[in-house]
Design a protein around this motif. Sequence first.
Motif, PDB file in Angstrom:
ATOM      1  N   THR A 244       0.926  -1.061  -0.232  1.00 35.47           N
ATOM      2  CA  THR A 244      -0.093   0.116   0.153  1.00 35.47           C
ATOM      3  C   THR A 244       0.872   1.131  -0.072  1.00 35.47           C
ATOM      4  O   THR A 244       2.090   1.174   0.383  1.00 35.47           O
ATOM      5  CB  THR A 244      -1.003  -0.044   1.195  1.00 35.47           C
ATOM      6  OG1 THR A 244      -1.631   1.226   1.073  1.00 35.47           O
ATOM      7  CG2 THR A 244      -0.307   0.089   2.393  1.00 35.47           C
ATOM      8  N   ALA A 245       0.258   2.131  -0.594  1.00 33.39           N
ATOM      9  CA  ALA A 245       1.120   3.530  -0.451  1.00 33.39           C
ATOM     10  C   ALA A 245       0.512   4.553  -0.180  1.00 33.39           C
ATOM     11  O   ALA A 245      -0.654   4.633  -0.062  1.00 33.39           O
ATOM     12  CB  ALA A 245       1.609   3.661  -2.187  1.00 33.39           C
ATOM     13  N   ASN A 246       1.334   5.622   0.171  1.00 32.94           N
ATOM     14  CA  ASN A 246       0.819   7.125   0.530  1.00 32.94           C
ATOM     15  C   ASN A 246       0.549   7.124   2.126  1.00 32.94           C
ATOM     16  O   ASN A 246       0.951   7.668   2.845  1.00 32.94           O
ATOM     17  CB  ASN A 246      -0.501   7.527  -0.224  1.00 32.94           C
ATOM     18  CG  ASN A 246       0.115   7.522  -1.739  1.00 32.94           C
ATOM     19  OD1 ASN A 246       1.092   7.758  -2.075  1.00 32.94           O
ATOM     20  ND2 ASN A 246      -1.027   7.442  -2.597  1.00 32.94           N
ATOM     21  N   LEU A 247      -0.375   6.084   2.698  1.00 32.88           N
ATOM     22  CA  LEU A 247      -0.689   5.889   3.775  1.00 32.88           C
ATOM     23  C   LEU A 247      -1.348   7.475   4.452  1.00 32.88           C
ATOM     24  O   LEU A 247      -1.238   7.659   5.458  1.00 32.88           O
ATOM     25  CB  LEU A 247       0.610   5.729   4.929  1.00 32.88           C
ATOM     26  CG  LEU A 247       1.291   4.251   4.767  1.00 32.88           C
ATOM     27  CD1 LEU A 247       2.284   4.206   5.755  1.00 32.88           C
ATOM     28  CD2 LEU A 247       0.317   3.218   4.394  1.00 32.88           C
ATOM     29  N   GLY A 248      -2.085   7.918   3.388  1.00 32.59           N
ATOM     30  CA  GLY A 248      -2.665   9.174   3.682  1.00 32.59           C
ATOM     31  C   GLY A 248      -1.824  10.282   3.211  1.00 32.59           C
ATOM     32  O   GLY A 248      -1.872  10.577   1.935  1.00 32.59           O
ATOM     33  N   PRO A 249      -1.098  10.979   4.133  1.00 28.23           N
ATOM     34  CA  PRO A 249      -0.341  12.047   3.824  1.00 28.23           C
ATOM     35  C   PRO A 249       0.847  12.026   2.727  1.00 28.23           C
ATOM     36  O   PRO A 249       1.536  12.841   1.953  1.00 28.23           O
ATOM     37  CB  PRO A 249      -0.071  12.944   5.078  1.00 28.23           C
ATOM     38  CG  PRO A 249       0.082  11.662   6.244  1.00 28.23           C
ATOM     39  CD  PRO A 249      -0.896  10.558   5.559  1.00 28.23           C
ATOM     40  N   GLY A 250       1.551  10.697   2.965  1.00 20.55           N
ATOM     41  CA  GLY A 250       2.847  10.571   2.402  1.00 20.55           C
ATOM     42  C   GLY A 250       2.680  10.226   0.867  1.00 20.55           C
ATOM     43  O   GLY A 250       3.362   9.316   0.528  1.00 20.55           O
ATOM     44  N   PHE A 251       2.250  10.798   0.142  1.00 17.82           N
ATOM     45  CA  PHE A 251       1.974  10.926  -1.410  1.00 17.82           C
ATOM     46  C   PHE A 251       3.302  10.767  -1.888  1.00 17.82           C
ATOM     47  O   PHE A 251       4.299  11.390  -2.055  1.00 17.82           O
ATOM     48  CB  PHE A 251       1.286  12.167  -1.854  1.00 17.82           C
ATOM     49  CG  PHE A 251       0.762  12.087  -3.371  1.00 17.82           C
ATOM     50  CD1 PHE A 251      -0.100  11.183  -3.667  1.00 17.82           C
ATOM     51  CD2 PHE A 251       1.347  12.860  -4.230  1.00 17.82           C
ATOM     52  CE1 PHE A 251      -0.404  10.992  -5.003  1.00 17.82           C
ATOM     53  CE2 PHE A 251       1.021  12.882  -5.775  1.00 17.82           C
ATOM     54  CZ  PHE A 251       0.114  11.665  -6.037  1.00 17.82           C
ATOM     55  N   ASP A 252       3.613   9.333  -2.654  1.00 18.72           N
ATOM     56  CA  ASP A 252       4.552   9.079  -3.212  1.00 18.72           C
ATOM     57  C   ASP A 252       5.952   8.875  -2.562  1.00 18.72           C
ATOM     58  O   ASP A 252       7.032   8.855  -3.063  1.00 18.72           O
ATOM     59  CB  ASP A 252       4.770  10.073  -4.503  1.00 18.72           C
ATOM     60  CG  ASP A 252       4.099   9.742  -5.926  1.00 18.72           C
ATOM     61  OD1 ASP A 252       3.054   8.956  -5.609  1.00 18.72           O
ATOM     62  OD2 ASP A 252       3.982  10.465  -6.774  1.00 18.72           O
ATOM     63  N   THR A 253       5.463   8.673  -1.367  1.00 16.65           N
ATOM     64  CA  THR A 253       6.720   8.700  -0.297  1.00 16.65           C
ATOM     65  C   THR A 253       6.912   7.443   0.561  1.00 16.65           C
ATOM     66  O   THR A 253       7.753   6.903   0.872  1.00 16.65           O
ATOM     67  CB  THR A 253       7.057   9.762   0.595  1.00 16.65           C
ATOM     68  OG1 THR A 253       7.064  10.999  -0.510  1.00 16.65           O
ATOM     69  CG2 THR A 253       7.829   9.935   1.642  1.00 16.65           C
ATOM     70  N   LEU A 254       5.541   7.381   1.063  1.00 19.94           N
ATOM     71  CA  LEU A 254       5.404   6.014   2.083  1.00 19.94           C
ATOM     72  C   LEU A 254       4.804   5.099   1.510  1.00 19.94           C
ATOM     73  O   LEU A 254       3.825   5.104   0.757  1.00 19.94           O
ATOM     74  CB  LEU A 254       4.646   6.674   3.344  1.00 19.94           C
ATOM     75  CG  LEU A 254       5.134   7.593   4.449  1.00 19.94           C
ATOM     76  CD1 LEU A 254       4.180   8.177   5.310  1.00 19.94           C
ATOM     77  CD2 LEU A 254       6.482   7.316   4.801  1.00 19.94           C
ATOM     78  N   GLY A 255       5.251   3.791   1.955  1.00 14.97           N
ATOM     79  CA  GLY A 255       4.895   2.600   1.427  1.00 14.97           C
ATOM     80  C   GLY A 255       4.976   1.423   2.582  1.00 14.97           C
ATOM     81  O   GLY A 255       5.511   1.493   3.428  1.00 14.97           O
TER      82      GLY A 255
END
Length: 326
Positions: A15-26
Motif C-alpha cells: 500500500t502506498a501514501n498511507l494518507g499524507p505521504g504521497f509518493d513517499t510512504l509505502g
Amino acid sequence: MSMYGRSRVKVPASTANLGPGFDTLGMALSLYAWIEMEESAETEFHLYGDEMAGVAKDKSNLLYQVAQMVFSEAGVAVPELSITMYSDIPLTRGLGSSASAIVGGMAAANAMIGSPLSNAKLFDMATALEKHPDNVGASLFGGIITAVWDGEHADYIRIEPPEELEILVVIPEFELSTTKARGVLPSQITVGDAVHNISRTSLLTAALAAGRLDLIGRAMQDRLHQPYRAPLVPGMEKLLVEATGHGALGIALSGAGPTLLCMVDRQESRKPELELFLKQTMEEHGIPARTCWLPPSSSGVAVEQIETNQMQNRSFLDMIKGEKQL
C-alpha cells in the motif's frame, strides 16, 4: 541446453501514501504473488489465479519486459523465457499489483542469471519504471518504507512495522487505473496544504517508527490527493470521516484506490464493527466490496535459484498451496 537455472520468487503486495505521504510512504502487506522464471526454447506463460484474468501472454507481458531490462543491464541475452505466475494481489485496486510484478519480475530475472545486480540497483530500475518509490520499495524490502526519488536514484529508510499494528482493507469490486486517479489531481496547491501534508507525513513516519499508535489517526490526514480522488470512490468521503469512530486508528485510500486501508490496534475490541461499517458503507453506495485483514509483511521479495539438476518434483501450484496452508 540452458545456461541458467530456474528462479523462484515470492513478492508481497503493498500500500502506498498511507494518507499524507504521497509518493513517499509505502508498506508491504501479507498478500502475495509467486513467480518462476527459466530459459526456454520459446517464450511461454503459465498464469494462475483469479487475479490473472486478461494478463498478456506474449512478450508485451510486464514480467517479460522487466526481465529483459535486467538482462540488458547485466549484459546478458536470454530472449526466450518460460514464466509461471500465481497471484492473490488484485489488479488495479491500489494494492501495488504492478509494483509487485515489476519487483518480482526483476528479482526473478536477476536470480536466474546469478544475481549480478544489487537490490539498490533493482530499486532504482523499478522506481524509474513505476515513477515513484513507495510501492516498489515496500515490495522489495518489506516493512514500512519512506523513500525519495531524484529521477535517477532512490534513497530509502525501512521501518519495522509496530507489533500491535494490524491492517484492514476494504476492496471495492471495480478497477481504478492510476492514470485516471492521477488525472484528477490539481497541478498546483497552496502553501497551507503543503505544510499540512509535510507536517503530518513527518509525524506519521515518526509515530510508526516509535510505535506511537495513538498519534496515527491525526497523522494520516491528507489534503493533496484524497479530497480530489474521493468522487472516484463512492462511499469514500463517509469512510474517511467516520471510520475512526468504529475502531480504526486511521484510514486512507490505498495508493491510487479504490481500496481503502484502516490501521487498527491489535487489541481493538471493535474489529467486527469496523469491518461491518466498511462493507455497509460500500453497500449503501451500490458498490460490492470485500474486506480483508492483511498484516504488514516484514519480508520483502524472497528469492531462490533452483539449479537445473535440483528441479523439484513438486508442481508450482502444490508449492503455493503448501505455503498458503490450504
